[in-house]
Write an enzyme that holds these catalytic residues in place. Structure first.
Site, PDB file in Angstrom:
ATOM      1  N   LEU A   1      -4.759   9.284   8.192  1.00 43.23           N
ATOM      2  CA  LEU A   1      -6.010   8.783   8.134  1.00 43.23           C
ATOM      3  C   LEU A   1      -5.846   7.168   7.846  1.00 43.23           C
ATOM      4  CD1 LEU A   1      -8.363  11.610   6.677  1.00 43.23           C
ATOM      5  CD2 LEU A   1      -8.212  10.480   9.347  1.00 43.23           C
TER       6      LEU A   1
ATOM      7  N   LYS B   1      -9.625  -0.304  -5.332  1.00 45.72           N
ATOM      8  CA  LYS B   1      -9.610   0.436  -3.930  1.00 45.72           C
ATOM      9  C   LYS B   1     -11.118   1.104  -3.657  1.00 45.72           C
ATOM     10  CE  LYS B   1      -7.899   2.204  -0.261  1.00 45.72           C
ATOM     11  NZ  LYS B   1      -6.923   2.880   0.117  1.00 45.72           N
TER      12      LYS B   1
ATOM     13  N   HIS C   1       0.897  -1.199  -0.096  1.00 47.08           N
ATOM     14  CA  HIS C   1       0.037  -0.025  -0.063  1.00 47.08           C
ATOM     15  C   HIS C   1       0.864   1.100   0.001  1.00 47.08           C
ATOM     16  CE1 HIS C   1      -3.768   2.215   1.781  1.00 47.08           C
ATOM     17  NE2 HIS C   1      -2.890   2.972   1.445  1.00 47.08           N
TER      18      HIS C   1
ATOM     19  N   ASP D   1       1.533   2.535   3.624  1.00 46.95           N
ATOM     20  CA  ASP D   1       0.478   3.811   3.402  1.00 46.95           C
ATOM     21  C   ASP D   1       1.269   5.238   3.357  1.00 46.95           C
ATOM     22  OD1 ASP D   1      -1.591   5.313   2.939  1.00 46.95           O
ATOM     23  OD2 ASP D   1      -2.248   5.364   5.083  1.00 46.95           O
TER      24      ASP D   1
HETATM   25  C1  NCD Z   1      -3.500   9.100   1.982  1.00 44.59           C
HETATM   26  C2  NCD Z   1      -3.101   9.933   0.973  1.00 44.59           C
HETATM   27  O1  NCD Z   1      -2.395  11.048   1.301  1.00 44.59           O
HETATM   28  O2  NCD Z   1      -3.186   9.884  -0.172  1.00 44.59           O
HETATM   29  N1  NCD Z   1      -3.707   9.632   3.540  1.00 44.59           N
HETATM   30  C3  NCD Z   1      -3.523   9.081   4.699  1.00 44.59           C
HETATM   31  O3  NCD Z   1      -3.751  10.128   5.497  1.00 44.59           O
HETATM   32  N2  NCD Z   1      -3.281   7.824   4.749  1.00 44.59           N
HETATM   33  C4  NCD Z   1      -4.786   8.464   1.790  1.00 44.59           C
HETATM   34  C5  NCD Z   1      -5.157   7.261   2.666  1.00 44.59           C
HETATM   35  O4  NCD Z   1      -4.737   5.922   2.406  1.00 44.59           O
HETATM   36  O5  NCD Z   1      -6.053   7.123   3.211  1.00 44.59           O
HETATM   37 ZN    ZN Z   2      -3.229   5.014   1.405  1.00 44.78          ZN
END
Ligand code: NCD
Ligand code: ZN
Length: 345
Positions: free
Chosen positions: A219, A99, A13, A247
Site C-alpha cells: 500500500l 508519521k 522510509h 518502504d
Molecule cells: C507497510 C508495512 O507493512 O508496515 N506496508 C505497505 O504496504 N507499504 C506500511 C506502509 O508503509 O504503508
Molecule cells: Zn511504509
C-alpha cells in the site's frame, strides 16, 4: 564491466519491525545504507519519546559489527498526540519526523487518525519546531476506489494542510500516481516525496495478470503503467523534491500467502540500491542516481550527506528465493530472478 560510484545512500522510509525480525532487516539495510528513517508502526505504535528510545536501543543492538548504520527514529501521530510530545521529541535530538497514518489505511494503522482537521494544533507546533511530517497519503473512505485513494487524499487533505502550514516540512511517502508527482512539483520547497523501488519497477499488471501475486501487494497499491512512468520520470529527473525511500516492509510468508487476506508490504532491503540502479540505467539516467539516493533526502531533512562512497557494478546475480525471517520465511522482491547491478563488497 560498467561501474558507478555514489556517495553512500540513505533510505528515507523503512520498516525494520522488532524483536526476532530485527536481525534480518538491519543486516540487509545496513549493508550499504548509511541511515534510514525508521517507521513507527509497531504494535503498540511508537508514539512517545520513551518508546522510541527503547526501540532505538533494540535496533542498535542488532546492527552488525563494523557497520556505521544509523537508525533515524520517528513517532506515530495518534489522536492522543499532544503539542508537548512534539516539543519533547524535537528537544530529544533522537526523533527526526512524525508519521501520519489515516486510521485503517495500511499495515498496523489502527492507531492512526480519523479526523485530520483535529491535528491542526499539532501541525502548528511541528511547523514552529521545524519537525518534518511524513504522510501516508491515502483516504480510507469506503466509497472511494482503492486506485483513487492517493489522489483523493491529496485534494481533500494534503493541499489544505500545506496551504495552512506553508513552512511545515511535508514528505508524501511512497508516491504511486501522476497526481502525486504533479502535486509535489507544484508545491513549495517544503514539500517532497519518497519513491520506492517497487513502484518504479512494477505496475498493477505485475500483481494481477496471470494470477494474483501476493509478493507485489503493498500500500498504496501498484497503479497503471502510466503512473509508473510518471514516477520514473520524477525519480530520474534530478529534481531534489524526489528521493529514495524503499518502504521495504517485511511480512512472513504465512501472512502474505494467506487466503483470508494478504498482508500489505513488499521487501526490497536486500537489493534496494541495485534495483533502483536498474531503473535509472534502463532510462539512461544513472548520472541522476546519486542525487536521488544520497543527496536530496539528507538535504531535505537538514542532515549532512554521508562522507564515504559505495560502488556498484553491472553484474548479474540471482536474487534469493527466500530469506530467514524469525521462525518463518520472507519472500523478497525478485525472488529467484536476475538482478543486474550489484554493490561491490
Ligand atoms: C507497510 C508495512 O507493512 O508496515 N506496508 C505497505 O504496504 N507499504 C506500511 C506502509 O508503509 O504503508
Ligand atoms: Zn511504509
Amino acid at each position: 564491466m560498467r561501474n558507478i560510484t555514489l556517495t553512500r545512500p540513505d533510505d528515507w522510509h523503512v520498516h525494520l519491525r522488532d524483536d526476532e525480525y530485527l536481525r534480518r532487516t538491519i543486516t540487509d539495510s545496513a549493508r550499504y545504507f548509511g541511515r534510514a528513517i525508521v517507521m513507527p508502526n509497531l504494535v503498540p505504535a511508537i508514539d512517545n519519546v520513551q518508546a522510541a528510545t527503547e526501540y532505538h536501543q533494540r535496533i542498535v543492538a542488532n546492527i552488525p559489527d563494523g557497520s556505521a548504520f544509523k537508525p533515524l527514529m520517528t513517532l506515530y501521530i495518534t489522536q492522543n498526540t499532544r503539542p508537548e510530545t512534539i516539543i519533547e521529541a524535537s528537544e530529544s535530538g533522537l526523533i527526526h519526523a512524525f508519521k501520519l497514518y489515516p486510521a485503517g489505511a495500511t499495515t498496523n494503522s489502527e492507531a492512526g487518525i480519523e479526523a485530520i482537521e483535529s491535528l491542526y494544533p499539532i501541525f502548528e507546533t511541528m511547523q514552529k519546531a521545524n519537525m518534518p511530517l511524513c504522510v501516508h497519503g491515502e483516504v480510507t473512505t469506503e466509497t472511494v476506489d482503492i486506485y483513487d485513494r492517493e489522489a483523493v487524499f491529496i485534494e481533500s487533505y494534503l493541499k489544505p494542510v500545506c496551504a495552512a502550514f506553508p513552512a511545515l516540512k511535508v514528505i508524501l511517502e511512497h508516491i504511486t500516481t501522476s497526481e502525486a508527482v504533479d502535486f509535489v512539483l507544484k508545491a513549495n520547497d517544503q514539500v517532497a516525496a519518497t519513491i520506492t523501488a517497487h513502484h518504479l519497477l512494477f505496475n498493477r499488471n505485475h500483481m494481477l495478470v496471470g494470477g494474483l501475486k501476493p509478493l507485489y501487494y503493498c500500500l498504496p497499491v501498484l497503479k497503471r503503467n502510466i503512473h509508473q512512468n510518471a514516477l520514473i520520470k520524477a525519480a530520474t529527473s534530478g529534481n531534489s523534491k524526489f528521493f529514495l525511500g524503499t518502504d521495504s516492509a517485511p511480512h512472513p510468508k504465512s501472512a502474505k500467502e494467506n487466503a483470508c487476506g494478504c498482508a500489505a508490504g513488499s521487501y526490497t532491503a536486500h537489493a534496494a540500491i541495485e534495483l533502483y540502479a536498474e531503473v535509472f540505467d534502463k532510462v539512461n539516467a544513472l548520472d541522476k542516481l546519486e542525487g536521488f539516493s544520497s543527496f536530496f533526502g539528507a538535504d531535505f531533512y537538514g542532515l549532512p550527506r554521508n562522507p564515504d562512497r559505495i560502488t556498484l557494478s553491472q553484474e548479474s546475480w540471482s536474487g534469493p528465493d527466500r530469506l530467514q525471517f524469525g521462525n518463518d520465511w520472507l519472500i523478497p522482491i525478485r525472488n529467484g530472478e536476475t538482478i543486474t547491478w550489484k554493490v561491490k563488497p
